[in-house]
Design a protein around this motif. Sequence first.
Motif, PDB file in Angstrom:
ATOM      1  N   THR A  67      20.048   2.233  -6.946  1.00 18.03           N
ATOM      2  CA  THR A  67      18.991   2.898  -7.723  1.00 18.03           C
ATOM      3  C   THR A  67      19.409   4.259  -8.264  1.00 18.03           C
ATOM      4  O   THR A  67      18.945   4.668  -9.322  1.00 18.03           O
ATOM      5  N   CYS A  68      20.267   4.955  -7.551  1.00 19.35           N
ATOM      6  CA  CYS A  68      20.508   6.373  -7.835  1.00 19.35           C
ATOM      7  C   CYS A  68      21.904   6.620  -8.425  1.00 19.35           C
ATOM      8  O   CYS A  68      22.587   7.560  -8.044  1.00 19.35           O
ATOM      9  N   GLU A  89       0.867  -1.178   0.000  1.00 14.44           N
ATOM     10  CA  GLU A  89       0.000   0.000   0.000  1.00 14.44           C
ATOM     11  C   GLU A  89       0.906   1.232   0.000  1.00 14.44           C
ATOM     12  O   GLU A  89       1.059   1.929   0.998  1.00 14.44           O
ATOM     13  N   TYR A  90       1.514   1.478  -1.153  1.00 11.49           N
ATOM     14  CA  TYR A  90       2.606   2.442  -1.245  1.00 11.49           C
ATOM     15  C   TYR A  90       2.169   3.890  -1.071  1.00 11.49           C
ATOM     16  O   TYR A  90       2.875   4.668  -0.428  1.00 11.49           O
ATOM     17  N   THR A  91       1.032   4.268  -1.614  1.00  3.96           N
ATOM     18  CA  THR A  91       0.569   5.652  -1.472  1.00  3.96           C
ATOM     19  C   THR A  91       0.304   5.969  -0.006  1.00  3.96           C
ATOM     20  O   THR A  91       0.696   7.045   0.488  1.00  3.96           O
ATOM     21  N   ASP A  92      -0.344   5.052   0.690  1.00  8.66           N
ATOM     22  CA  ASP A  92      -0.588   5.260   2.119  1.00  8.66           C
ATOM     23  C   ASP A  92       0.727   5.263   2.900  1.00  8.66           C
ATOM     24  O   ASP A  92       0.877   6.022   3.860  1.00  8.66           O
ATOM     25  N   ALA A  93       1.669   4.432   2.476  1.00 13.76           N
ATOM     26  CA  ALA A  93       2.979   4.397   3.140  1.00 13.76           C
ATOM     27  C   ALA A  93       3.686   5.750   3.011  1.00 13.76           C
ATOM     28  O   ALA A  93       4.294   6.232   3.973  1.00 13.76           O
ATOM     29  N   ILE A  94       3.599   6.348   1.832  1.00 17.29           N
ATOM     30  CA  ILE A  94       4.202   7.671   1.624  1.00 17.29           C
ATOM     31  C   ILE A  94       3.545   8.691   2.548  1.00 17.29           C
ATOM     32  O   ILE A  94       4.233   9.503   3.180  1.00 17.29           O
ATOM     33  N   ILE A 154       6.449   3.038  -6.530  1.00 15.45           N
ATOM     34  CA  ILE A 154       5.492   3.665  -7.464  1.00 15.45           C
ATOM     35  C   ILE A 154       6.233   4.329  -8.631  1.00 15.45           C
ATOM     36  O   ILE A 154       5.672   5.141  -9.350  1.00 15.45           O
ATOM     37  N   ARG A 155       7.494   3.976  -8.780  1.00 16.10           N
ATOM     38  CA  ARG A 155       8.352   4.409  -9.881  1.00 16.10           C
ATOM     39  C   ARG A 155       8.687   5.910  -9.852  1.00 16.10           C
ATOM     40  O   ARG A 155       8.877   6.521 -10.896  1.00 16.10           O
ATOM     41  N   ASP A 156       8.772   6.461  -8.651  1.00  7.77           N
ATOM     42  CA  ASP A 156       9.243   7.835  -8.482  1.00  7.77           C
ATOM     43  C   ASP A 156      10.706   7.759  -8.051  1.00  7.77           C
ATOM     44  O   ASP A 156      11.050   7.956  -6.885  1.00  7.77           O
ATOM     45  N   LYS A 157      11.561   7.433  -9.015  1.00  9.43           N
ATOM     46  CA  LYS A 157      12.983   7.221  -8.723  1.00  9.43           C
ATOM     47  C   LYS A 157      13.634   8.490  -8.188  1.00  9.43           C
ATOM     48  O   LYS A 157      14.393   8.445  -7.216  1.00  9.43           O
ATOM     49  N   LYS A 158      13.337   9.625  -8.794  1.00 12.58           N
ATOM     50  CA  LYS A 158      13.936  10.884  -8.350  1.00 12.58           C
ATOM     51  C   LYS A 158      13.552  11.190  -6.900  1.00 12.58           C
ATOM     52  O   LYS A 158      14.402  11.532  -6.074  1.00 12.58           O
ATOM     53  N   GLY A 159      12.266  11.053  -6.580  1.00 11.19           N
ATOM     54  CA  GLY A 159      11.804  11.299  -5.211  1.00 11.19           C
ATOM     55  C   GLY A 159      12.426  10.335  -4.221  1.00 11.19           C
ATOM     56  O   GLY A 159      12.789  10.710  -3.107  1.00 11.19           O
ATOM     57  N   ALA A 160      12.554   9.069  -4.641  1.00 14.82           N
ATOM     58  CA  ALA A 160      13.172   8.062  -3.777  1.00 14.82           C
ATOM     59  C   ALA A 160      14.617   8.435  -3.477  1.00 14.82           C
ATOM     60  O   ALA A 160      15.060   8.381  -2.321  1.00 14.82           O
ATOM     61  N   CYS A 161      15.347   8.826  -4.499  1.00 11.38           N
ATOM     62  CA  CYS A 161      16.761   9.175  -4.316  1.00 11.38           C
ATOM     63  C   CYS A 161      16.931  10.372  -3.390  1.00 11.38           C
ATOM     64  O   CYS A 161      17.817  10.381  -2.530  1.00 11.38           O
TER      65      CYS A 161
END
Length: 118
Positions: free
Chosen positions: A116-117, A56-61, A88-95
Motif C-alpha cells: 500500500t505504501c 465497523e472501521y470507525t469503531d475499530a480505529i 476508510i481510504r486513509d492511506k497516509k494514516g494507515a502507512c
Amino acid sequence: MYEPENEIYINNRGYAYFLNEEYTLALEDFDLATSINKDYAFAYSNKSATLIKMQEYTDAISEATIAIDLNPQYGYAYLNRGIAKEMIRDKKGACIDWIKAEELGVQSASAHLSNTCN
C-alpha cells in the motif's frame, strides 16, 4: 477452570471466539475484559480486530487508539488501526501506523507497507 473476574482468561476466550469467526461472542468477551480492567490494552486491540472483521472501521480505529494510548509499545494495535484506516481510504494514516507497527516488531506490517505504501 472458568475465572469470571480474570480479564486475561476472558480476553483469551474472546480470542478463541474470534478465531472461530464468532465475532459477536468475541466482542462480548472483549467488552467484559475491559470492564474488569479498563487499562487492558490487549482486549481493546482484539476488539479492534474483531470490529474490522465486522466492517465497523470507525469503531475499530477508536478501540485501537485506546489500546495505543494505554500501551504505546503494542505494535498490533497500530497494525489494526492501520488496517481500519486503509478501509476508510486513509492511506497516509494507515502507512504511518504500519511503519510504527513494523518498528515495534510486527512482521506482518511489512506486507501492508509494501502493498500500500510504495
